[in-house]
Design a protein around this motif. Structure first.
Motif, mmCIF file in Angstrom:
data_model
loop_
_atom_site.group_PDB
_atom_site.id
_atom_site.type_symbol
_atom_site.label_atom_id
_atom_site.label_comp_id
_atom_site.label_asym_id
_atom_site.label_seq_id
_atom_site.Cartn_x
_atom_site.Cartn_y
_atom_site.Cartn_z
ATOM 1 N N TRP A 61 0.826 -1.200 0.000
ATOM 2 C CA TRP A 61 0.000 0.000 0.000
ATOM 3 C C TRP A 61 0.868 1.261 0.000
ATOM 4 O O TRP A 61 1.901 1.308 0.669
ATOM 5 C CB TRP A 61 -0.909 0.061 1.232
ATOM 6 N N ILE A 63 -0.466 4.936 1.031
ATOM 7 C CA ILE A 63 -1.652 5.647 1.506
ATOM 8 C C ILE A 63 -1.314 7.129 1.606
ATOM 9 O O ILE A 63 -0.344 7.511 2.263
ATOM 10 C CB ILE A 63 -2.114 5.125 2.877
ATOM 11 N N THR A 86 -0.814 -0.774 -4.156
ATOM 12 C CA THR A 86 -2.042 -0.068 -4.512
ATOM 13 C C THR A 86 -2.027 1.284 -3.802
ATOM 14 O O THR A 86 -1.656 1.372 -2.631
ATOM 15 C CB THR A 86 -3.281 -0.866 -4.083
ATOM 16 N N VAL A 88 -3.879 4.364 -2.077
ATOM 17 C CA VAL A 88 -5.121 4.634 -1.354
ATOM 18 C C VAL A 88 -5.183 6.130 -1.074
ATOM 19 O O VAL A 88 -4.231 6.711 -0.533
ATOM 20 C CB VAL A 88 -5.184 3.843 -0.038
ATOM 21 N N ALA A 94 -8.401 11.282 -5.578
ATOM 22 C CA ALA A 94 -8.068 10.229 -6.536
ATOM 23 C C ALA A 94 -7.924 10.743 -7.968
ATOM 24 O O ALA A 94 -6.948 10.387 -8.662
ATOM 25 C CB ALA A 94 -9.113 9.114 -6.467
ATOM 26 N N VAL A 132 -7.259 3.154 -5.176
ATOM 27 C CA VAL A 132 -8.474 2.915 -4.394
ATOM 28 C C VAL A 132 -8.899 4.240 -3.765
ATOM 29 O O VAL A 132 -8.104 4.882 -3.065
ATOM 30 C CB VAL A 132 -8.240 1.868 -3.291
ATOM 31 N N ALA A 134 -10.711 5.719 -0.978
ATOM 32 C CA ALA A 134 -11.118 5.146 0.311
ATOM 33 C C ALA A 134 -12.362 5.827 0.862
ATOM 34 O O ALA A 134 -12.406 7.060 1.007
ATOM 35 C CB ALA A 134 -9.967 5.263 1.313
ATOM 36 N N GLN A 138 -12.691 3.118 5.778
ATOM 37 C CA GLN A 138 -12.288 1.911 5.059
ATOM 38 C C GLN A 138 -10.973 1.370 5.604
ATOM 39 O O GLN A 138 -10.018 2.111 5.820
ATOM 40 C CB GLN A 138 -12.155 2.210 3.567
ATOM 41 N N VAL A 140 -7.687 -1.115 5.255
ATOM 42 C CA VAL A 140 -6.808 -1.955 4.448
ATOM 43 C C VAL A 140 -5.946 -2.758 5.415
ATOM 44 O O VAL A 140 -5.658 -2.312 6.522
ATOM 45 C CB VAL A 140 -5.947 -1.127 3.473
ATOM 46 N N CYS A 149 -8.671 4.124 7.180
ATOM 47 C CA CYS A 149 -8.556 5.417 6.500
ATOM 48 C C CYS A 149 -9.796 6.244 6.844
ATOM 49 O O CYS A 149 -10.890 5.986 6.336
ATOM 50 C CB CYS A 149 -8.446 5.213 4.997
#
Length: 317
Positions: A61, A63, A86, A88, A94, A132, A134, A138, A140, A149
């Motif tokens: 991740w 983030i 990924t 976040v 985003a 993603v 979030a 959410q 992870v 998050c």
């Protein structure tokens, strides 16, 4: 770099030493970054992996607390080095990570091309399939370690903070203020809010701070700079300062020299609080180390005040 509870504090090198941090969380051989710093910071983040013998594909991740460039400018470049990661980010942030052109253009307009290149470097896009957005709360998981998050507006509408239940700690981005280690005294850390433009919202910021304090955190990890404890005291201090900053701004609503008087008032507020905190030579050191922050706080207060006045004017919507 320092490490506690599997949390590594990384100095991103932005502006000066011990000014801007990113974090590496390590659990059972897997890793996550919280914030990326600028594009210039990517080598420092990768070096933190190397120092712990972690391969690039161990990172699950990245983030982002929000997409201001000192926190997220390096995200695209970092993601290109991490094949399994990924990204976040808050839903509002985003689109700017998938296509950073608007972020780049607005920053170049503010700083100019030369300063933009010096401080930030190229903003690279992140493929949409690796992002993603979030939702609030959410979770992870990092090798079973839950990272929640949580949407925490106030500094920016697209801000989230990360609750690490295992360490009972928050990664707070900018919503829990800034606290530079040069101002630590026997009383502990010294903290001020960050009301930088253009989305400062005092009531939302206070609500976010209270939401964070409700978890009774052992530590809060600030981007500016590092982990702090004594969180309940710091949170109460932040809320009191937000109220004082708002009162100052409202007292200057009609002032023709509003910006200059906001700067003067903020300096006086922080110097007085610094003196009470036991910081020596506060009248010199506060403007010296907080000059840029005071300027941004004044700008953010002015934007908020103008927005609040428009919202209060009948027919303004």
């Amino acid at each position: 770099m320092s490490e506690s509870d599997g949390i590594v504090t990384i100095d991103t090198g932005y502006q000066r030493t011990a000014f801007c941090a990113a974090y590496l969380v390590v659990e059972a051989g897997r890793a996550a970054f919280v914030d990326s710093g600028t594009s210039r910071s990517v080598p420092q983040l990768l070096a933190a992996l190397d120092a712990r013998g972690l391969p690039r594909d161990a990172v699950d991740w990245v983030i982002l607390t929000h997409v201001h460039l000192d926190h997220a400018g390096g995200a695209g470049g970092l993601m290109r080095e991490l094949p399994n990661a990924t990204l976040v980010v808050h839903p509002r942030g985003a689109p700017h990570m998938i296509d950073p052109e608007r972020l780049s253009a607005s920053a170049r307009a503010v700083y100019g091309d030369e300063e933009f290149e010096r401080s930030y470097g190229a903003l690279l896009p992140v493929p949409a399939g690796r992002v993603v957005a979030a939702t609030d709360g959410q979770v992870v998981e990092l090798a079973g370690r839950k990272l929640a998050c949580v949407h925490t507006p106030g500094h920016a509408m697209h801000h989230l903070s990360v609750w690490d239940a295992r360490a009972r700690s928050w990664f707070s981005g900018d919503v829990f203020g800034i606290s530079y280690r040069e101002f630590d005294t026997a009383r502990g850390p010294f903290v001020i809010p960050t009301s930088s433009p253009v989305q400062f919202d005092p009531e939302a910021m206070k609500a976010s701070v209270r939401r964070m304090l409700a978890e009774a955190p052992a530590q809060v990890y600030l981007t500016h700079f590092g982990g702090v404890s004594d969180c309940q005291r710091l949170g109460a201090d932040l809320i009191a300062q937000v109220d004082a900053m708002v009162a100052l701004a409202r007292s200057l609503t009609q002032a023709p020299d509003r910006h200059a008087r906001l700067l003067e008032g903020l300096r006086a507020l922080y110097v007085e609080r610094a003196r009470r905190h036991g910081i020596k030579d506060a009248a010199r050191r506060i403007p010296e180390l907080l000059g840029m922050d005071i300027e941004l706080n004044a700008q953010g207060l002015a934007v908020w005040l103008d927005r609040a006045r428009r919202d209060a004017t009948p027919g303004s919507g």
